[in-house]
Motif scaffolding. Structure first.
Motif, PDB file in Angstrom:
ATOM      1  N   HIS A 160      -1.928 -32.187   3.290  1.00 51.58           N
ATOM      2  CA  HIS A 160      -1.848 -33.035   4.809  1.00 51.58           C
ATOM      3  C   HIS A 160      -0.481 -33.361   5.207  1.00 51.58           C
ATOM      4  O   HIS A 160      -0.396 -33.499   6.259  1.00 51.58           O
ATOM      5  CB  HIS A 160      -2.747 -34.530   4.534  1.00 51.58           C
ATOM      6  N   ALA A 161       0.322 -33.000   4.407  1.00 56.07           N
ATOM      7  CA  ALA A 161       1.894 -32.909   4.975  1.00 56.07           C
ATOM      8  C   ALA A 161       2.064 -32.023   6.185  1.00 56.07           C
ATOM      9  O   ALA A 161       1.561 -31.000   5.819  1.00 56.07           O
ATOM     10  CB  ALA A 161       2.880 -32.824   3.882  1.00 56.07           C
ATOM     11  N   PRO A 162       2.991 -32.495   6.954  1.00 55.15           N
ATOM     12  CA  PRO A 162       3.258 -31.288   7.979  1.00 55.15           C
ATOM     13  C   PRO A 162       4.058 -30.127   7.543  1.00 55.15           C
ATOM     14  O   PRO A 162       4.690 -30.389   6.611  1.00 55.15           O
ATOM     15  CB  PRO A 162       4.119 -32.138   8.911  1.00 55.15           C
ATOM     16  N   ALA A 163       3.319 -29.000   8.005  1.00 53.07           N
ATOM     17  CA  ALA A 163       4.282 -27.821   7.666  1.00 53.07           C
ATOM     18  C   ALA A 163       5.757 -27.512   8.386  1.00 53.07           C
ATOM     19  O   ALA A 163       6.007 -28.050   9.442  1.00 53.07           O
ATOM     20  CB  ALA A 163       3.489 -26.385   8.103  1.00 53.07           C
ATOM     21  N   HIS A 164       6.519 -27.105   7.535  1.00 53.13           N
ATOM     22  CA  HIS A 164       7.933 -26.956   7.967  1.00 53.13           C
ATOM     23  C   HIS A 164       7.859 -25.527   8.859  1.00 53.13           C
ATOM     24  O   HIS A 164       7.560 -24.735   8.372  1.00 53.13           O
ATOM     25  CB  HIS A 164       9.041 -26.827   6.957  1.00 53.13           C
ATOM     26  N   ASP A 165       8.133 -25.565  10.209  1.00 54.00           N
ATOM     27  CA  ASP A 165       7.970 -24.478  11.007  1.00 54.00           C
ATOM     28  C   ASP A 165       9.181 -24.306  11.872  1.00 54.00           C
ATOM     29  O   ASP A 165       8.925 -24.429  13.226  1.00 54.00           O
ATOM     30  CB  ASP A 165       6.624 -24.754  11.828  1.00 54.00           C
ATOM     31  N   ASN A 166      10.236 -23.885  11.096  1.00 56.98           N
ATOM     32  CA  ASN A 166      11.369 -23.698  11.975  1.00 56.98           C
ATOM     33  C   ASN A 166      11.736 -22.076  11.942  1.00 56.98           C
ATOM     34  O   ASN A 166      12.296 -21.719  10.911  1.00 56.98           O
ATOM     35  CB  ASN A 166      12.549 -24.382  11.543  1.00 56.98           C
ATOM     36  N   PRO A 167      11.789 -21.499  13.144  1.00 57.46           N
ATOM     37  CA  PRO A 167      12.009 -20.110  12.952  1.00 57.46           C
ATOM     38  C   PRO A 167      13.504 -19.536  12.645  1.00 57.46           C
ATOM     39  O   PRO A 167      13.593 -18.615  11.884  1.00 57.46           O
ATOM     40  CB  PRO A 167      11.817 -19.658  14.501  1.00 57.46           C
ATOM     41  N   ASP A 168      14.530 -20.539  12.773  1.00 58.28           N
ATOM     42  CA  ASP A 168      15.786 -20.417  12.538  1.00 58.28           C
ATOM     43  C   ASP A 168      15.907 -20.331  11.029  1.00 58.28           C
ATOM     44  O   ASP A 168      16.313 -19.606  10.236  1.00 58.28           O
ATOM     45  CB  ASP A 168      16.735 -21.421  13.148  1.00 58.28           C
ATOM     46  N   TYR A 169      15.205 -21.160  10.506  1.00 54.76           N
ATOM     47  CA  TYR A 169      15.197 -21.345   8.872  1.00 54.76           C
ATOM     48  C   TYR A 169      14.518 -19.960   8.404  1.00 54.76           C
ATOM     49  O   TYR A 169      15.343 -19.782   7.456  1.00 54.76           O
ATOM     50  CB  TYR A 169      14.244 -22.495   8.307  1.00 54.76           C
ATOM     51  N   TYR A 170      13.531 -19.422   8.625  1.00 57.34           N
ATOM     52  CA  TYR A 170      12.929 -18.594   8.074  1.00 57.34           C
ATOM     53  C   TYR A 170      13.557 -17.123   8.201  1.00 57.34           C
ATOM     54  O   TYR A 170      13.672 -16.404   7.541  1.00 57.34           O
ATOM     55  CB  TYR A 170      11.424 -18.319   8.705  1.00 57.34           C
ATOM     56  N   ALA A 171      14.587 -17.064   9.468  1.00 58.35           N
ATOM     57  CA  ALA A 171      15.215 -15.884   9.724  1.00 58.35           C
ATOM     58  C   ALA A 171      16.519 -15.770   8.650  1.00 58.35           C
ATOM     59  O   ALA A 171      16.845 -14.926   8.236  1.00 58.35           O
ATOM     60  CB  ALA A 171      15.899 -16.134  11.221  1.00 58.35           C
TER      61      ALA A 171
END
Length: 158
Positions: free
Chosen positions: A122-133
């Motif tokens: 239920h915790a929010p998903a970490h969704d930062n495109p810079d992080y994944y790049a």
């Protein structure tokens, strides 16, 4: 009829296995020993055929965690690999190359689970495109999820 083989191994590739035959139950265990073995909320395992496991590189090393239980791991990289009991051998779900069909079918020691484990998704998903790049630029020495003739291919010594 063709028998399907399942493969897998540790993070560094030193311990690799091939399994022939039907897999048993897939489970997660909430006991304190599994939490410690994995350094996590629970342990995840799949029961394997008694005579169906072939260690195709090194075999796991074992820690006798209790009178009846031995827990296998890669001595080189520390990856948790197995749970061995008088009932048989179970291999960690994450060690399989293809885990897509190994969803847990049962929870063991459910009463010992951490009080918040039922709500972790239920915790929010970490969704930062810079992080994944940035993650994509990391050079990984992890063994790929497939058989390799030679490993490590990057020249590091195991």
């Amino acid at each position: 009829m063709t028998e399907t083989a399942r493969t897998g191994g540790c993070q560094c590739g030193a311990v690799r296995f091939r399994i022939r035959g039907e897999l048993g139950r897939s489970s997660i265990c909430h006991c304190r020993m599994c939490q410690k073995q994995f350094g996590n909320f629970f342990g995840a395992f799949v029961a394997v055929p008694r005579d169906g496991v072939e260690w195709i590189r090194e075999e796991p090393s074992y820690f006798q965690s209790s009178v009846n239980i031995a827990r296998g791991f890669c001595q080189r990289c520390g990856t948790p690999m197995t749970f061995r009991s008088p009932e048989g051998l179970e291999i960690t779900t994450g060690a399989f190359d293809d885990r897509s069909d190994l969803a847990p079918t049962i929870q063991i020691n459910h009463a010992a689970r951490l009080p918040w484990v039922d709500t972790i998704f239920h915790a929010p998903a970490h969704d930062n495109p810079d992080y994944y790049a940035r993650q994509e630029s990391i050079i990984s020495f992890q063994h790929p999820d497939e058989e390799t003739a030679n490993w490590p291919e990057h020249g590091l010594r195991l």
